[in-house]
Motif scaffolding. Structure first.
Motif, PDB file in Angstrom:
ATOM      1  N   GLY A 139      75.032 -95.781  48.289  1.00  0.00           N
ATOM      2  CA  GLY A 139      73.683 -95.851  48.944  1.00  0.00           C
ATOM      3  C   GLY A 139      72.435 -95.775  48.090  1.00  0.00           C
ATOM      4  O   GLY A 139      71.652 -96.628  49.210  1.00  0.00           O
ATOM      5  N   LEU A 140      72.193 -95.315  47.082  1.00  0.00           N
ATOM      6  CA  LEU A 140      71.372 -95.409  46.290  1.00  0.00           C
ATOM      7  C   LEU A 140      70.848 -96.651  46.216  1.00  0.00           C
ATOM      8  O   LEU A 140      69.570 -97.036  45.932  1.00  0.00           O
ATOM      9  CB  LEU A 140      70.954 -94.422  45.322  1.00  0.00           C
ATOM     10  N   TYR A 141      71.303 -98.017  45.742  1.00  0.00           N
ATOM     11  CA  TYR A 141      71.013 -99.080  45.199  1.00  0.00           C
ATOM     12  C   TYR A 141      70.360 -99.748  47.155  1.00  0.00           C
ATOM     13  O   TYR A 141      69.476-100.216  46.643  1.00  0.00           O
ATOM     14  CB  TYR A 141      71.818 -99.841  44.722  1.00  0.00           C
ATOM     15  N   GLY A 142      71.100 -99.510  48.232  1.00  0.00           N
ATOM     16  CA  GLY A 142      71.586-100.120  49.246  1.00  0.00           C
ATOM     17  C   GLY A 142      69.442 -99.589  49.144  1.00  0.00           C
ATOM     18  O   GLY A 142      69.007-100.839  49.892  1.00  0.00           O
ATOM     19  N   VAL A 143      69.259 -98.229  49.811  1.00  0.00           N
ATOM     20  CA  VAL A 143      67.482 -98.231  50.049  1.00  0.00           C
ATOM     21  C   VAL A 143      66.985 -98.332  49.113  1.00  0.00           C
ATOM     22  O   VAL A 143      65.772 -99.316  49.290  1.00  0.00           O
ATOM     23  CB  VAL A 143      67.904 -96.505  49.730  1.00  0.00           C
TER      24      VAL A 143
ATOM     25  N   ALA B 193      83.526 -89.793  45.227  1.00  0.00           N
ATOM     26  CA  ALA B 193      82.321 -89.248  46.030  1.00  0.00           C
ATOM     27  C   ALA B 193      80.274 -90.435  45.224  1.00  0.00           C
ATOM     28  O   ALA B 193      80.025 -90.519  46.002  1.00  0.00           O
ATOM     29  CB  ALA B 193      81.903 -88.015  46.338  1.00  0.00           C
ATOM     30  N   MET B 194      80.216 -89.794  44.236  1.00  0.00           N
ATOM     31  CA  MET B 194      78.913 -90.016  43.516  1.00  0.00           C
ATOM     32  C   MET B 194      78.713 -91.736  43.376  1.00  0.00           C
ATOM     33  O   MET B 194      77.284 -92.144  43.116  1.00  0.00           O
ATOM     34  CB  MET B 194      78.890 -89.728  42.302  1.00  0.00           C
TER      35      MET B 194
ATOM     36  N   LEU C 155      70.809 -94.991  53.809  1.00  0.00           N
ATOM     37  CA  LEU C 155      70.661 -93.509  53.820  1.00  0.00           C
ATOM     38  C   LEU C 155      71.784 -92.801  55.223  1.00  0.00           C
ATOM     39  O   LEU C 155      72.152 -92.065  53.879  1.00  0.00           O
ATOM     40  CB  LEU C 155      69.128 -93.284  55.125  1.00  0.00           C
ATOM     41  N   LEU C 156      72.558 -93.800  55.223  1.00  0.00           N
ATOM     42  CA  LEU C 156      73.381 -92.940  56.001  1.00  0.00           C
ATOM     43  C   LEU C 156      74.763 -92.651  54.633  1.00  0.00           C
ATOM     44  O   LEU C 156      75.456 -91.550  54.558  1.00  0.00           O
ATOM     45  CB  LEU C 156      73.855 -93.129  57.761  1.00  0.00           C
ATOM     46  N   ILE C 157      75.068 -94.108  54.057  1.00  0.00           N
ATOM     47  CA  ILE C 157      75.746 -93.505  53.020  1.00  0.00           C
ATOM     48  C   ILE C 157      75.644 -92.557  52.374  1.00  0.00           C
ATOM     49  O   ILE C 157      76.592 -91.755  52.002  1.00  0.00           O
ATOM     50  CB  ILE C 157      76.365 -94.878  52.740  1.00  0.00           C
ATOM     51  N   MET C 158      74.434 -92.635  52.030  1.00  0.00           N
ATOM     52  CA  MET C 158      74.234 -91.720  50.570  1.00  0.00           C
ATOM     53  C   MET C 158      74.177 -89.719  51.700  1.00  0.00           C
ATOM     54  O   MET C 158      75.087 -89.112  51.329  1.00  0.00           O
ATOM     55  CB  MET C 158      72.929 -91.729  50.591  1.00  0.00           C
ATOM     56  N   GLU C 159      74.127 -90.037  53.165  1.00  0.00           N
ATOM     57  CA  GLU C 159      74.394 -88.502  53.477  1.00  0.00           C
ATOM     58  C   GLU C 159      75.518 -88.262  53.509  1.00  0.00           C
ATOM     59  O   GLU C 159      76.134 -87.048  53.507  1.00  0.00           O
ATOM     60  CB  GLU C 159      73.345 -89.135  55.102  1.00  0.00           C
TER      61      GLU C 159
ATOM     62  N   ALA D 271      81.114 -99.534  51.989  1.00  0.00           N
ATOM     63  CA  ALA D 271      80.264 -99.331  52.091  1.00  0.00           C
ATOM     64  C   ALA D 271      79.027-100.636  51.729  1.00  0.00           C
ATOM     65  O   ALA D 271      78.264-100.966  51.309  1.00  0.00           O
ATOM     66  CB  ALA D 271      79.462 -97.892  51.231  1.00  0.00           C
ATOM     67  N   ILE D 272      80.092-101.502  50.474  1.00  0.00           N
ATOM     68  CA  ILE D 272      79.340-102.413  49.719  1.00  0.00           C
ATOM     69  C   ILE D 272      79.111-103.510  50.657  1.00  0.00           C
ATOM     70  O   ILE D 272      79.172-104.302  50.751  1.00  0.00           O
ATOM     71  CB  ILE D 272      79.988-102.964  48.456  1.00  0.00           C
TER      72      ILE D 272
END
Lengths: 120, 173
Positions: A18-22, A11-12, A35-39, B13-14
């Motif tokens: 997601g953090l990398y994408g943001v 999960a982390m 952001l949606l992936i992080m949520e 996701a990737i």
């Protein structure tokens, strides 16, 4: 390290993706997707914390003892909080998409590095 | 089983983040969300799974509506090298901190010991929920009875966010 469960770690990793994408993406829609992936990852983590091995859903059936039910069911509080979080996430996405559409109408692109009106 | 679906989620996701086409990125995001709904069923959370499926469908409709008639191509220019390095360093530092914190958590699947001070109200709801509220579904009892003010706040946030979206998208006269 052998104490760390695989599910928490995965999960982390999802959160880190997601953090990398943001941080690294330029496209406004891609940032919203990250952001949606992080949520998603955080909601999943809260549910994993409240899980009980070989548990049952927190819904009582007819003729079930309350004490026996309380010793078997998974955490109902985490599930209630995650429902709230999911619905709020949807409204936040609607707001973010509205802002992105407005920016596209003005700059004719989703590229955040081309939106320079407020650049100092 | 949960770990398998989680691997699928990470791959989706990737793809969603690195795909060149915005529409396929949105479809991959849908895969992430529906996989989360399947995991919720395995985690004994049927109510949350229903809400997740519903919200995911509405969310995909909103995202596709936002991008369908706009540019679907990826942006040509890359981020500066420094930004990329900073991003990777930030993600790495985050992951180290998280790993340090996760070691001290109890084993996966041991709910009452997971968080001692937090688990007390959960056990109270499970033991007395039916007698105090008359609702057999304890999640609904928490949502609409024990923590009804929380739900009121949620609806307030929902209302103001939708109001903000309507104001931003209004037609100029």
């Amino acid at each position: 390290m052998n104490n760390m469960p695989l599910a928490y770690g995965l999960a982390m990793i999802l959160f880190a993706v997601g953090l990398y994408g943001v941080v690294c993406k330029k496209n406004a829609v891609k940032i919203i997707i990250s952001l949606l992936i992080m949520e998603n990852a955080v909601n999943l983590f809260i549910l994993l914390i409240g899980y009980r091995k070989d548990g049952i859903a927190p819904v009582m059936v007819k003729g079930q003892e309350a004490s026996e039910f309380a010793s078997m069911a998974v955490d109902p509080l985490a599930q209630a909080i995650v429902i709230t979080s999911i619905v709020i996430g949807l409204s936040i996405v609607a707001l973010m998409i509205a802002i992105a559409i407005r920016l596209y109408d003005r700059y004719k692109t989703f590229d955040t590095s081309k939106m320079k009106d407020l650049k100092g | 089983m949960i770990e398998l679906i989680l691997f699928f989620k990470i791959i989706a996701a990737i793809i969603a983040i690195e795909s060149k086409n915005l529409l396929s990125a949105i479809v991959s995001l849908g895969a992430v969300g529906f996989a989360l709904a399947i995991i919720m069923v395995f985690l004994n959370a049927p109510d949350v799974a229903i809400v997740q499926v519903l919200v995911e469908v509405v969310l995909l409709v909103i995202l596709v509506r936002a991008t369908l008639h706009r540019d679907l191509t990826d942006l040509k220019g890359k981020r500066e090298f420094f930004v990329k390095v900073f991003g990777i360093v930030a993600v790495g530092a985050f992951f180290l901190g998280i790993a340090w914190g996760l070691i001290s958590l109890p084993v996966f699947g041991s709910f009452p010991e997971t968080a001692v001070s937090v688990a007390v109200p959960s056990e109270w709801y499970l033991a007395h929920g039916l007698r105090q509220t008359g609702i057999s579904n304890i999640v609904t009892a928490v949502l609409l009875d024990y923590r009804a003010y929380d739900t009121l706040g949620e609806v307030t946030v929902l209302f103001s966010a939708i109001l903000g979206a309507v104001v931003i998208l209004r037609k100029k006269r």
